[in-house]
Scaffold this motif. Structure first.
Motif, PDB file in Angstrom:
ATOM      1  N   GLY A  89      14.063  -3.031  -1.702  1.00  0.00           N
ATOM      2  CA  GLY A  89      14.788  -3.067  -2.961  1.00  0.00           C
ATOM      3  C   GLY A  89      14.074  -2.328  -4.086  1.00  0.00           C
ATOM      4  O   GLY A  89      13.889  -1.114  -4.052  1.00  0.00           O
ATOM      5  N   ALA A  90      13.602  -3.109  -5.088  1.00  0.00           N
ATOM      6  CA  ALA A  90      13.056  -2.511  -6.309  1.00  0.00           C
ATOM      7  C   ALA A  90      11.620  -2.048  -6.175  1.00  0.00           C
ATOM      8  O   ALA A  90      11.106  -1.372  -7.071  1.00  0.00           O
ATOM      9  N   TRP A  91      10.924  -2.388  -5.101  1.00  0.00           N
ATOM     10  CA  TRP A  91       9.521  -1.984  -5.030  1.00  0.00           C
ATOM     11  C   TRP A  91       9.204  -1.210  -3.756  1.00  0.00           C
ATOM     12  O   TRP A  91       9.866  -1.355  -2.733  1.00  0.00           O
ATOM     13  N   HIS A  92       8.161  -0.386  -3.883  1.00  0.00           N
ATOM     14  CA  HIS A  92       7.713   0.471  -2.791  1.00  0.00           C
ATOM     15  C   HIS A  92       6.191   0.478  -2.814  1.00  0.00           C
ATOM     16  O   HIS A  92       5.583   0.866  -3.810  1.00  0.00           O
ATOM     17  N   ALA A  93       5.575   0.036  -1.718  1.00  0.00           N
ATOM     18  CA  ALA A  93       4.114  -0.043  -1.639  1.00  0.00           C
ATOM     19  C   ALA A  93       3.586   0.933  -0.597  1.00  0.00           C
ATOM     20  O   ALA A  93       4.200   1.137   0.451  1.00  0.00           O
ATOM     21  N   SER A  94       2.439   1.530  -0.912  1.00  0.00           N
ATOM     22  CA  SER A  94       1.771   2.425   0.024  1.00  0.00           C
ATOM     23  C   SER A  94       0.270   2.284  -0.167  1.00  0.00           C
ATOM     24  O   SER A  94      -0.194   1.486  -0.988  1.00  0.00           O
ATOM     25  N   ALA A  95      -0.495   3.079   0.573  1.00  0.00           N
ATOM     26  CA  ALA A  95      -1.951   3.005   0.461  1.00  0.00           C
ATOM     27  C   ALA A  95      -2.424   3.422  -0.934  1.00  0.00           C
ATOM     28  O   ALA A  95      -3.455   2.951  -1.422  1.00  0.00           O
ATOM     29  N   THR A  96      -1.676   4.261  -1.572  1.00  0.00           N
ATOM     30  CA  THR A  96      -2.073   4.756  -2.898  1.00  0.00           C
ATOM     31  C   THR A  96      -1.273   4.136  -4.043  1.00  0.00           C
ATOM     32  O   THR A  96      -1.610   4.324  -5.208  1.00  0.00           O
ATOM     33  N   ALA A  97      -0.202   3.421  -3.711  1.00  0.00           N
ATOM     34  CA  ALA A  97       0.629   2.774  -4.740  1.00  0.00           C
ATOM     35  C   ALA A  97       0.821   1.310  -4.349  1.00  0.00           C
ATOM     36  O   ALA A  97       1.769   0.970  -3.641  1.00  0.00           O
TER      37      ALA A  97
END
Length: 339
Positions: free
Chosen positions: A61-69
Motif C-alpha cells: 500500500g502506502a509504504w515501500h521498504a528496501s535496504a536503502t529506504a
C-alpha cells in the motif's frame, strides 16, 4: 497486496534469506515451513521491520521498504502473534486487547468472536494456553493491521487444542480480511490451514503453491520428503504412465523427467497384503497410529517403501508381504538418481 521482491537478509557474512519473492492476496493465508534454521522467523522479522534487509524490497500500500529506504516497524501497521503469547501479565484480558486503542468497539467485536467475553476481567496467569492465544489474536486484530505475521502460534499447545484452535485462527483472519504469513513446523497444519504453502530450504523458497499441489506435485525431492513420508521407486515413463516392479501409475514429470525415472510414492498410494509365493517385500518395522499402521517394507528390488494400511491389517517385522500401487491419480516423477 503485500509484495516481496528479491528479499535477502544477511547475518554478518552468512546469507540467511536468499532472493525471496512472493505476493499475497487481500485475505490470503500463506504457510511457511522448512527445517530449523532455514530462515522462516527471519523472514517475519524482516517483513515487520525488526531487522535490516540486505537486498530486495517489501511493499504494501502506502509504504515501500528496501535496504536503502527503511520503514520503521510502527509505520508498517503489522500485526504479530507469537508462540509465547506476549501478553501483559498485570493487565486483564480486556485491558490487553484494548491496549493503546482509542475506540474499544473493535476490541469488543474480537473478544466476542473469539469466545472471550466471560474472561474479560481475568489475568493471563489464570488463562489456559488456548485462551492466551485467543487473547493475543484478538489484540492483534483489534488494531486493524494491514497484514498479520504469526510465528509458531500453536507450538506451546497440546495436540488436541492445536487442531481446534488452528481453525479458529484461520476463521478469524478470514473474518478480518487481512493477508497473513504463518510460520509453522507442523506439516499437517500447513497443508490443512493455508491457502498456499511456501517451503524453505537454506533460505531459498523451493516451492510456493496451493497445499495439494505442493504435496502431490512437489517441485523437488526435498519438498516431497519434507511434506510427508516419501518413497521413491525406479520405473520407466512412457506415454504418461510409469511402469515399476509394484505396478504402473499415471505420472506427472518434474523438470522434464522422461525415460528411466524415479516415481514418488506416498504411503496411501500403495496396498499391502500378507502373501506367499507372489510376495515381493519384507516388513522392516511398523508403527501403530491408532486407526492406521505405517509400515516400512524392503522390496525384493532393493527399495524401502512406506505404506499405510488399516490397523486391522497387521504384519510383523520379517514377514513377507505383497505390495502393489493402487492409486489412480497422477504421481510425481523425477529424473533417475544414479545409485
Amino acid at each position: 497486496m503485500l509484495s516481496v521482491q528479491n528479499l535477502s537478509v544477511d547475518y554478518g557474512t552468512t546469507r540467511v534469506v536468499d532472493d525471496l519473492s512472493l505476493a499475497l492476496g487481500a485475505d490470503e493465508i500463506l504457510m511457511l515451513v522448512g527445517p530449523t534454521g532455514c530462515g522462516k522467523t527471519t523472514i517475519l522479522q524482516a517483513l515487520a521491520g525488526l531487522i535490516p534487509i540486505s537486498g530486495g524490497s517489501i511493499e504494501l500500500g502506502a509504504w515501500h521498504a528496501s535496504a536503502t529506504a527503511t520503514v520503521a516497524p510502527e509505520k508498517r501497521n503489522v500485526g504479530m502473534v507469537f508462540q509465547d503469547f506476549a501478553l501483559f501479565p498485570h493487565l486483564t484480558v480486556q485491558q490487553n486487547v484494548n491496549f493503546r486503542l482509542k475506540d474499544s468497539h473493535l476490541a469488543d467485536h474480537w473478544l466476542e468472536l473469539l469466545g472471550l467475553n466471560a474472561l474479560r476481567n481475568a489475568k493471563p496467569a489464570n488463562l489456559s494456553g488456548g485462551q492466551k492465544q485467543r487473547v493475543a489474536l484478538a489484540r492483534t486484530l483489534a488494531h486493524e493491521p494491514v497484514f498479520v505475521l504469526l510465528d509458531e502460534p500453536l507450538s506451546n499447545l497440546d495436540a488436541a487444542l492445536k487442531d481446534s484452535l488452528r481453525w479458529e485462527i484461520r476463521n478469524a483472519l478470514k473474518e478480518a480480511g487481512v493477508p497473513a504469513i504463518w510460520v509453522t513446523h507442523d506439516q499437517e497444519e500447513a497443508l490443512s490451514v493455508g491457502d498456499r504453502v511456501g517451503i524453505l530450504n537454506r533460505g531459498k523458497l523451493e516451492q510456493i503453491a496451493p497445499p495439494e499441489t505442493c504435496f502431490c506435485e512437489p517441485a523437488s525431492r526435498f519438498v516431497a520428503r519434507f511434506l510427508g513420508e516419501a518413497s521413491f521407486i525406479p520405473g520407466r515413463l512412457e506415454q504418461g504412465y510409469v511402469t515399476t516392479d509394484l505396478g504402473s501409475a499415471p505420472g506427472t514429470p518434474v523438470d522434464g523427467a522422461t525415460g528411466e525415472v524415479d516415481l514418488l510414492l506416498r504411503p496411501d498410494d500403495v496396498s499391502m497384503h500378507s502373501s506367499g509365493s507372489d510376495s515381493n517385500g519384507t516388513v522392516r518395522w511398523s508403527r501403530y497410529e491408532g486407526g492406521t499402521c505405517l509400515y516400512s517394507v524392503d522390496t525384493d528390488a532393493g527399495c524401502d517403501i512406506k505404506v499405510r494400511v488399516s490397523h486391522e491389517n497387521r504384519a510383523a517385522a520379517g514377514e513377507r508381504v505383497k505390495l502393489a500401487i493402487t492409486t489412480t491419480h497422477p504421481l510425481a516423477v523425477f529424473n533417475r538418481v544414479p545409485t
